[in-house]
Design a protein around this motif. Structure first.
Motif, mmCIF file in Angstrom:
data_model
loop_
_atom_site.group_PDB
_atom_site.id
_atom_site.type_symbol
_atom_site.label_atom_id
_atom_site.label_comp_id
_atom_site.label_asym_id
_atom_site.label_seq_id
_atom_site.Cartn_x
_atom_site.Cartn_y
_atom_site.Cartn_z
ATOM 1 N N SER A 20 40.250 35.051 46.824
ATOM 2 C CA SER A 20 40.279 36.494 47.098
ATOM 3 C C SER A 20 41.183 37.207 46.096
ATOM 4 C CB SER A 20 40.742 36.757 48.529
ATOM 5 O OG SER A 20 39.775 36.285 49.453
ATOM 6 N N CYS A 21 42.273 36.571 45.687
ATOM 7 C CA CYS A 21 43.125 37.150 44.643
ATOM 8 C C CYS A 21 42.359 37.244 43.327
ATOM 9 C CB CYS A 21 44.403 36.322 44.471
ATOM 10 S SG CYS A 21 45.574 36.471 45.829
ATOM 11 N N VAL A 22 41.604 36.189 43.000
ATOM 12 C CA VAL A 22 40.773 36.206 41.793
ATOM 13 C C VAL A 22 39.767 37.352 41.868
ATOM 14 C CG1 VAL A 22 39.002 34.945 40.486
ATOM 15 C CG2 VAL A 22 41.043 33.741 41.320
ATOM 16 N N GLU A 23 39.146 37.512 43.033
ATOM 17 C CA GLU A 23 38.169 38.585 43.228
ATOM 18 C C GLU A 23 38.813 39.951 43.023
ATOM 19 O OE1 GLU A 23 34.238 39.897 44.175
ATOM 20 O OE2 GLU A 23 34.986 37.909 43.675
ATOM 21 N N GLN A 24 40.009 40.140 43.575
ATOM 22 C CA GLN A 24 40.722 41.415 43.430
ATOM 23 C C GLN A 24 41.095 41.685 41.972
ATOM 24 O OE1 GLN A 24 41.896 43.898 45.769
ATOM 25 N NE2 GLN A 24 40.316 42.985 47.044
ATOM 26 N N ALA A 25 41.324 40.618 41.213
ATOM 27 C CA ALA A 25 41.680 40.756 39.795
ATOM 28 C C ALA A 25 40.443 40.866 38.901
ATOM 29 C CB ALA A 25 42.527 39.564 39.358
ATOM 30 N N GLY A 26 39.284 40.945 39.510
ATOM 31 C CA GLY A 26 38.051 41.091 38.743
ATOM 32 C C GLY A 26 37.600 39.817 38.056
ATOM 33 N N GLY A 27 38.136 38.673 38.476
ATOM 34 C CA GLY A 27 37.715 37.401 37.915
ATOM 35 C C GLY A 27 38.327 37.071 36.567
ATOM 36 N N ALA A 28 39.175 37.960 36.050
ATOM 37 C CA ALA A 28 39.736 37.760 34.715
ATOM 38 C C ALA A 28 40.973 36.876 34.720
ATOM 39 C CB ALA A 28 40.082 39.115 34.101
ATOM 40 N N ARG A 88 47.362 41.872 48.276
ATOM 41 C CA ARG A 88 48.096 42.848 47.483
ATOM 42 C C ARG A 88 48.200 42.261 46.083
ATOM 43 N NH1 ARG A 88 52.805 46.847 48.502
ATOM 44 N NH2 ARG A 88 53.258 47.339 46.345
ATOM 45 N N PRO A 89 47.336 42.741 45.199
ATOM 46 C CA PRO A 89 47.338 42.172 43.849
ATOM 47 C C PRO A 89 48.510 42.699 43.026
ATOM 48 C CG PRO A 89 45.647 43.860 44.050
ATOM 49 C CD PRO A 89 46.294 43.718 45.394
ATOM 50 N N GLY A 90 48.943 41.873 42.102
ATOM 51 C CA GLY A 90 49.976 42.264 41.160
ATOM 52 C C GLY A 90 49.710 41.627 39.817
ATOM 53 N N LYS A 91 50.429 42.064 38.794
ATOM 54 C CA LYS A 91 50.220 41.510 37.459
ATOM 55 C C LYS A 91 50.730 40.084 37.351
ATOM 56 C CE LYS A 91 50.098 45.845 35.011
ATOM 57 N NZ LYS A 91 50.616 46.656 33.924
ATOM 58 N N THR A 92 51.814 39.786 38.067
ATOM 59 C CA THR A 92 52.380 38.439 38.019
ATOM 60 C C THR A 92 52.187 37.711 39.337
ATOM 61 O OG1 THR A 92 54.048 39.209 36.463
ATOM 62 C CG2 THR A 92 54.478 37.110 37.555
#
Length: 139
Positions: free
Chosen positions: A69-77, A107-111
């Motif tokens: 789900s974190c990967v999905e929130q980050a757009g797979g990148a 809650r996505p974040g850059k790190t």
């Protein structure tokens, strides 16, 4: 026991295979509102010595669903690794029940990214998990 050949509407064979989860197949997944849900029909191979779903199974599937789900929130990148994982066991699940892991908060974040999920058996909550994931470059 429920028909193990059919998953509920919207679920398809899980797209992310791994050596750990291979013995637990068939696993199913479904994308819902930027999250990944996992599910399977509980079988005796999923249980502990008391006949309930093994806590290790619930923990591993929760970790998988929240990380994806974190990967999905980050757009797979971005890829993610687990930094911290906590699980509260709220009930039991038995063979024949539909086990579903629903990530309901990311809650996505850059790190660092944070996630929470609930594991249900035939709709009844049997576990809650919270995790922190670290973003890592894709290899």
């Amino acid at each position: 026991m429920s028909n193990v050949e059919e998953a509920p509407d919207g679920f398809a064979p899980h797209f992310r295979k791994s050596p750990l989860t291979e013995p637990w197949e068939p696993l199913y997944s479904r994308k819902v509102e930027g999250t990944i849900r996992l599910g399977t029909w509980l079988r005796p191979a999923h249980t502990n010595g008391r006949g309930f779903a093994h806590g290790g199974l619930l923990t591993a599937l929760a970790d998988n669903a929240m990380g994806l789900s974190c990967v999905e929130q980050a757009g797979g990148a971005t890829s993610f690794v687990t930094v911290n994982l906590a699980v509260d066991f709220l009930g039991t699940a038995k063979p024949g029940q539909w086990l579903e892991v629903r990530t309901d908060f990311v809650r996505p974040g850059k790190t660092l990214s944070f996630a929470q999920c609930f594991v249900t058996a035939d709709g009844e909550k049997v576990a809650r998990a919270n995790a922190t994931f670290r973003a890592v470059p894709r290899s």
